[in-house]
Design a protein around this motif. Structure first.
Motif, PDB file in Angstrom:
ATOM      1  N   GLY A  48       0.730  -1.244   0.105  1.00  0.00           N
ATOM      2  CA  GLY A  48       0.029   0.057  -0.126  1.00  0.00           C
ATOM      3  C   GLY A  48       0.850   1.208  -0.218  1.00  0.00           C
ATOM      4  N   LYS A  49       0.213   2.321  -0.251  1.00  0.00           N
ATOM      5  CA  LYS A  49       0.863   3.707  -0.271  1.00  0.00           C
ATOM      6  C   LYS A  49       1.435   3.852   1.058  1.00  0.00           C
ATOM      7  CE  LYS A  49       0.022   8.521  -1.541  1.00  0.00           C
ATOM      8  NZ  LYS A  49      -0.875   9.453  -2.006  1.00  0.00           N
ATOM      9  N   ALA A  50       2.691   4.656   1.004  1.00  0.00           N
ATOM     10  CA  ALA A  50       3.376   4.880   2.258  1.00  0.00           C
ATOM     11  C   ALA A  50       3.249   6.272   2.343  1.00  0.00           C
ATOM     12  CB  ALA A  50       4.741   4.589   2.136  1.00  0.00           C
ATOM     13  N   ASP A  51       2.661   6.725   3.791  1.00  0.00           N
ATOM     14  CA  ASP A  51       2.411   7.959   4.118  1.00  0.00           C
ATOM     15  C   ASP A  51       3.415   8.591   5.122  1.00  0.00           C
ATOM     16  OD1 ASP A  51       1.730  10.777   4.607  1.00  0.00           O
ATOM     17  OD2 ASP A  51      -0.405  10.041   4.947  1.00  0.00           O
ATOM     18  N   PRO A  52       4.565   9.487   4.880  1.00  0.00           N
ATOM     19  CA  PRO A  52       5.317   9.930   5.937  1.00  0.00           C
ATOM     20  C   PRO A  52       4.506  10.206   7.158  1.00  0.00           C
ATOM     21  CG  PRO A  52       5.998  10.837   4.001  1.00  0.00           C
ATOM     22  CD  PRO A  52       4.597   9.929   3.607  1.00  0.00           C
TER      23      PRO A  52
ATOM     24  N   LEU B 186       5.611  -6.381  -3.668  1.00  0.00           N
ATOM     25  CA  LEU B 186       4.782  -6.427  -2.345  1.00  0.00           C
ATOM     26  C   LEU B 186       3.354  -6.615  -2.931  1.00  0.00           C
ATOM     27  CD1 LEU B 186       6.434  -4.407   0.240  1.00  0.00           C
ATOM     28  CD2 LEU B 186       6.649  -6.870   0.013  1.00  0.00           C
ATOM     29  N   ALA B 187       2.920  -5.680  -3.569  1.00  0.00           N
ATOM     30  CA  ALA B 187       1.463  -5.526  -4.348  1.00  0.00           C
ATOM     31  C   ALA B 187       1.034  -6.982  -4.824  1.00  0.00           C
ATOM     32  CB  ALA B 187       1.230  -4.377  -4.988  1.00  0.00           C
ATOM     33  N   GLU B 188       2.127  -7.380  -5.706  1.00  0.00           N
ATOM     34  CA  GLU B 188       1.992  -8.498  -6.449  1.00  0.00           C
ATOM     35  C   GLU B 188       1.832  -9.716  -5.516  1.00  0.00           C
ATOM     36  OE1 GLU B 188       4.698  -9.268  -9.666  1.00  0.00           O
ATOM     37  OE2 GLU B 188       4.974  -7.276 -10.077  1.00  0.00           O
ATOM     38  N   LEU B 189       2.677  -9.843  -4.428  1.00  0.00           N
ATOM     39  CA  LEU B 189       2.582 -10.690  -3.568  1.00  0.00           C
ATOM     40  C   LEU B 189       0.997 -10.581  -2.789  1.00  0.00           C
ATOM     41  CD1 LEU B 189       6.087 -10.941  -2.007  1.00  0.00           C
ATOM     42  CD2 LEU B 189       5.105 -12.476  -3.625  1.00  0.00           C
ATOM     43  N   ALA B 190       0.590  -9.772  -2.528  1.00  0.00           N
ATOM     44  CA  ALA B 190      -0.651  -9.453  -1.763  1.00  0.00           C
ATOM     45  C   ALA B 190      -1.692 -10.036  -2.464  1.00  0.00           C
ATOM     46  CB  ALA B 190      -0.859  -7.808  -1.507  1.00  0.00           C
ATOM     47  N   GLU B 191      -1.704  -9.936  -4.004  1.00  0.00           N
ATOM     48  CA  GLU B 191      -2.773 -10.449  -4.784  1.00  0.00           C
ATOM     49  C   GLU B 191      -3.062 -12.023  -4.432  1.00  0.00           C
ATOM     50  OE1 GLU B 191      -2.284  -9.452  -8.793  1.00  0.00           O
ATOM     51  OE2 GLU B 191      -2.626  -7.257  -8.439  1.00  0.00           O
ATOM     52  N   GLN B 192      -1.786 -12.732  -4.223  1.00  0.00           N
ATOM     53  CA  GLN B 192      -2.044 -14.231  -4.051  1.00  0.00           C
ATOM     54  C   GLN B 192      -1.957 -14.558  -2.449  1.00  0.00           C
ATOM     55  OE1 GLN B 192       2.063 -14.651  -5.782  1.00  0.00           O
ATOM     56  NE2 GLN B 192       1.345 -14.711  -7.722  1.00  0.00           N
ATOM     57  N   LEU B 193      -1.852 -13.511  -1.581  1.00  0.00           N
ATOM     58  CA  LEU B 193      -1.662 -13.830  -0.377  1.00  0.00           C
ATOM     59  C   LEU B 193      -3.015 -13.487   0.547  1.00  0.00           C
ATOM     60  CD1 LEU B 193       2.043 -12.943   0.764  1.00  0.00           C
ATOM     61  CD2 LEU B 193       0.984 -15.113   0.357  1.00  0.00           C
TER      62      LEU B 193
ATOM     63  N   GLU C  80       2.856 -22.775   1.958  1.00  0.00           N
ATOM     64  CA  GLU C  80       2.682 -24.108   1.703  1.00  0.00           C
ATOM     65  C   GLU C  80       3.939 -24.448   0.411  1.00  0.00           C
ATOM     66  OE1 GLU C  80       1.353 -26.731   2.935  1.00  0.00           O
ATOM     67  OE2 GLU C  80       0.403 -25.730   4.620  1.00  0.00           O
ATOM     68  N   PRO C  81       4.443 -25.325   0.354  1.00  0.00           N
ATOM     69  CA  PRO C  81       5.438 -25.721  -0.831  1.00  0.00           C
ATOM     70  C   PRO C  81       4.649 -25.403  -2.246  1.00  0.00           C
ATOM     71  CG  PRO C  81       5.765 -27.269   0.812  1.00  0.00           C
ATOM     72  CD  PRO C  81       4.471 -26.613   1.341  1.00  0.00           C
ATOM     73  N   GLY C  82       4.941 -24.843  -3.116  1.00  0.00           N
ATOM     74  CA  GLY C  82       4.480 -24.756  -4.396  1.00  0.00           C
ATOM     75  C   GLY C  82       3.595 -23.597  -4.704  1.00  0.00           C
ATOM     76  N   HIS C  83       3.407 -22.723  -3.385  1.00  0.00           N
ATOM     77  CA  HIS C  83       2.593 -21.446  -3.475  1.00  0.00           C
ATOM     78  C   HIS C  83       3.278 -20.618  -4.422  1.00  0.00           C
ATOM     79  CE1 HIS C  83       0.359 -18.169  -2.096  1.00  0.00           C
ATOM     80  NE2 HIS C  83      -0.274 -18.939  -1.329  1.00  0.00           N
ATOM     81  N   PRO C  84       2.215 -19.891  -5.473  1.00  0.00           N
ATOM     82  CA  PRO C  84       2.660 -19.062  -6.226  1.00  0.00           C
ATOM     83  C   PRO C  84       3.637 -17.877  -5.784  1.00  0.00           C
ATOM     84  CG  PRO C  84       0.508 -18.959  -6.233  1.00  0.00           C
ATOM     85  CD  PRO C  84       0.940 -20.104  -5.271  1.00  0.00           C
ATOM     86  N   ALA C  85       3.287 -17.356  -4.520  1.00  0.00           N
ATOM     87  CA  ALA C  85       3.915 -16.498  -3.975  1.00  0.00           C
ATOM     88  C   ALA C  85       5.463 -16.738  -3.695  1.00  0.00           C
ATOM     89  CB  ALA C  85       3.195 -15.835  -2.565  1.00  0.00           C
ATOM     90  N   LEU C  86       5.860 -18.008  -3.447  1.00  0.00           N
ATOM     91  CA  LEU C  86       7.088 -18.293  -3.283  1.00  0.00           C
ATOM     92  C   LEU C  86       8.008 -18.112  -4.346  1.00  0.00           C
ATOM     93  CD1 LEU C  86       6.611 -21.634  -1.148  1.00  0.00           C
ATOM     94  CD2 LEU C  86       7.359 -19.469  -0.558  1.00  0.00           C
ATOM     95  N   GLU C  87       7.189 -18.604  -5.766  1.00  0.00           N
ATOM     96  CA  GLU C  87       7.887 -18.276  -7.128  1.00  0.00           C
ATOM     97  C   GLU C  87       8.193 -16.929  -7.263  1.00  0.00           C
ATOM     98  OE1 GLU C  87       7.363 -19.355 -11.683  1.00  0.00           O
ATOM     99  OE2 GLU C  87       5.802 -20.088  -9.962  1.00  0.00           O
ATOM    100  N   ARG C  88       7.264 -16.124  -6.856  1.00  0.00           N
ATOM    101  CA  ARG C  88       7.360 -14.587  -7.174  1.00  0.00           C
ATOM    102  C   ARG C  88       8.213 -14.202  -6.349  1.00  0.00           C
ATOM    103  NH1 ARG C  88       9.053 -11.014  -8.928  1.00  0.00           N
ATOM    104  NH2 ARG C  88       7.973  -8.910  -9.598  1.00  0.00           N
TER     105      ARG C  88
END
Length: 577
Positions: free
Chosen positions: A48-52, A124-131, A71-79
């Motif tokens: 997400g957007k960071a706000d100072p 991080l945003a890409e991982l978030a979509e999978q998590l 879990e092993p094989g989770h797409p987030a691990l590959e990313r």
């Protein structure tokens, strides 16, 4: 699953360790205690957007660290691996986000880390979509939008529908590219025709003149010889005379060749007595041979060189023709020939433009047919999924204290097809028996919309072929809900947590009672500054949990009546589950 979150210097939080786990976790606390900062920390971890401005006053920066177990094989691990991050031996992945405070040059910057490796925030945003799937009050508002409703239906329709939708979008994008190319070709047809005509004229001129490689250089040299023929002949004859003399031998003066020959003979006579003079004699002999050869060539040159005005005129005319070409197409004949080769290829390309236009029109027609077929398939699967989704959400609403409520999912032809297909999707709510069906965008109250969103989320989580992230986060999904409806919201969240990790920020004791893990954020005051420390975010059980539920019910954790009610809620949640 998110295993834990560590927060430092974020908002009112000085330092906090939020231990999470499987099942349903609720986060409660008084207003201003820091519940929002827990969600802000999670948002930072998810790209997400960071706000100072969220950095705690007086701190140089804030940091959030989260550990995710996969879990092993989770797409987030590959990313994560693609980004250079490493996974711990226990299968956990460490995510870190830092934000520097504002006020100084270069301040307010944010950095992200995945598995110990610095990465762009977008990773991080890409991982978030999978998590994680996050729902807040803003998401409830988005649920009113037809595009959001269509996306929910597409998600519920299953993986085969998703593949068809991907194929459709690829075809739609491909069509847009082809159409853009066709439009450009058609728009530039006249310009291309003019360019082709100029190239034809230029190539015809080059073909007429027919310049040969290095011809301009050779003609320039020949022109110099012809223009100065008499001077060249006199110079060659004079040099020949100096070396070899006149052919008739009338002159008594020794020639250069004869003088060298005398020197050779003199040296040869004594060569046997001194090696140095013998070597010099050999070199003089070589010079004699060279001078004799030069004299012969000078004689031949002078005999062959004659002034030829007619040839000079031809050479000058040819050079003029070549000059016309070089002024138009290059600085010399070599560049003219290069231009002719390039121009020929360009002319072939331009002359093929008409055929390319026809080919593009054929391709577009074929692609339009494919798009229409894919759109028809999407419409059919959406219509089928709409009935199933409506039934599933309506069933969930019945269990959320909305007896008689129904959701209708209508699929209608769109005015114009788009990258989503040829359908408009709209969800309508019948809030109770006998009420007319009205669009969610107009007819649903805040409390009703909260329950519809939860019912929809549960339906999506259990939908046929649904492939959903393993963690759900709800921010005050119970807004506008109370009484028995709140109990049913808690029950549905608990049911959703049977197959996933669910994290809920709530202010309702009826919801919190169903949690497998209850975290309380409390506020302490140090030197007049609100601070939440590690000890202030804690898991409560037993009597502490009863006291927190009693506080949520009445604002008085020590009230006997509130404590009795809280105990009843806990008992009810155990029985209900």
């Amino acid at each position: 699953m998110i295993e834990e979150i560590r927060i430092a210097d974020l908002g009112v939080i000085g330092a906090a360790h939020v231990a999470l786990g499987p099942g349903l976790t609720v986060v409660t606390g008084e207003t201003g205690a820091g519940k929002t900062m827990v969600l802000t920390a999670l948002s930072l971890l998810l790209g997400g957007k960071a706000d100072p401005a969220t950095v705690r006053t007086g701190s140089a920066g804030a940091s959030v660290e989260g550990r995710v177990v996969l879990e092993p094989g989770h797409p987030a691990l590959e990313r994560a691996s693609d980004a250079g991050g490493s996974v711990d031996d226990d299968g956990s992945l460490l995510l870190v986000r830092t934000v520097s405070a504002g006020g100084d040059a270069g301040s307010g910057r944010s950095r992200a880390f995945v598995g110990g490796r610095s990465v762009p925030q977008g990773v991080l945003a890409e991982l978030a979509e999978q998590l994680v799937t996050v729902h807040g009050q803003a998401d409830q508002a988005r649920l009113r939008a037809p595009a959001h409703q269509r996306a929910a239906l597409d998600e519920f329709a299953g993986p085969e529908h998703a593949r068809t939708l991907t194929d459709y979008r690829d075809a739609w994008s491909g069509r847009a590219r082809l159409q853009a190319e066709l439009d450009e070709l058609v728009a530039r047809a006249q310009e291309r025709s003019r360019e082709a005509e100029l190239l034809r004229l230029g190539l015809a001129e080059v073909e007429r003149v027919d310049p040969q490689p290095d011809e301009d250089v050779e003609l320039a040299a020949e022109e110099q010889r012809l223009a100065h023929a008499e001077d060249l002949r006199v110079a060659a004859a004079t040099a020949h005379t100096a070396l070899a003399g006149e052919n008739d031998g009338a002159s008594d003066a020794l020639t250069g060749v004869e003088l060298v020959e005398q020197a050779r003979r003199a040296l040869e006579h004594v060569a046997s007595h001194d090696a140095t003079l013998a070597e010099l004699g050999r070199r003089v002999a070589e010079a004699g041979y060279l001078l004799a050869d030069i004299a012969t060539e000078l004689s031949a040159y002078a005999d062959d060189l004659h002034a030829d005005p007619r040839r000079l005129e031809v050479v000058n005319q040819r050079r003029a023709e070549l000059g016309t070409l070089t002024r138009a197409y290059g600085s010399d004949v070599a560049e003219v020939l290069d231009w002719a080769q390039t121009a020929g290829l360009r002319l072939l390309e331009l002359e093929g433009g008409g055929q390319r236009i026809e080919d593009l029109r054929t391709e577009l027609a074929d692609l339009d047919a494919r798009i229409a077929a894919l759109a028809a398939t999407l419409s059919a699967t959406r219509a089928d999924a709409a009935q199933r989704l409506a039934a599933a959400v309506s069933a969930e609403l019945a269990g959320l204290a909305m007896a008689g409520a129904q959701v209708h999912v209508e699929v209608r032809p769109a005015d114009q097809p788009g990258p989503w297909g040829a359908d408009d999707v709209e969800m309508l709510l019948v809030p109770h028996a006998g009420a007319p069906a009205r669009p969610l965008a107009k007819g649903a109250s805040g409390g009703e919309l909260s329950r519809v969103m939860l019912a929809l989320e549960v339906a999506l989580a259990h939908g046929a072929g649904a492939d959903r992230p393993g963690t759900f986060v709800f921010d005050e999904v119970d807004a506008g809900v109370g009484g028995r409806a709140a109990v049913e919201v808690g029950r549905r969240l608990a049911a959703l947590a049977g197959d996933a990790q669910v994290i809920v920020v709530t202010h309702l004791a009826q919801v919190a009672a169903f949690a497998d893990r209850h975290l309380v954020v409390t506020k302490s005051v140090r030197e007049g500054v609100d601070v939440v420390t590690a000890s202030d975010v804690r898991s409560v059980t037993g009597d502490e949990r009863v006291r927190e539920l009693a506080r949520m019910l009445s604002g008085q954790e020590d009230s006997d009546a509130a404590r009795i009610h809280a105990a009843e809620l806990l008992e009810l949640s155990d029985v209900g589950r």
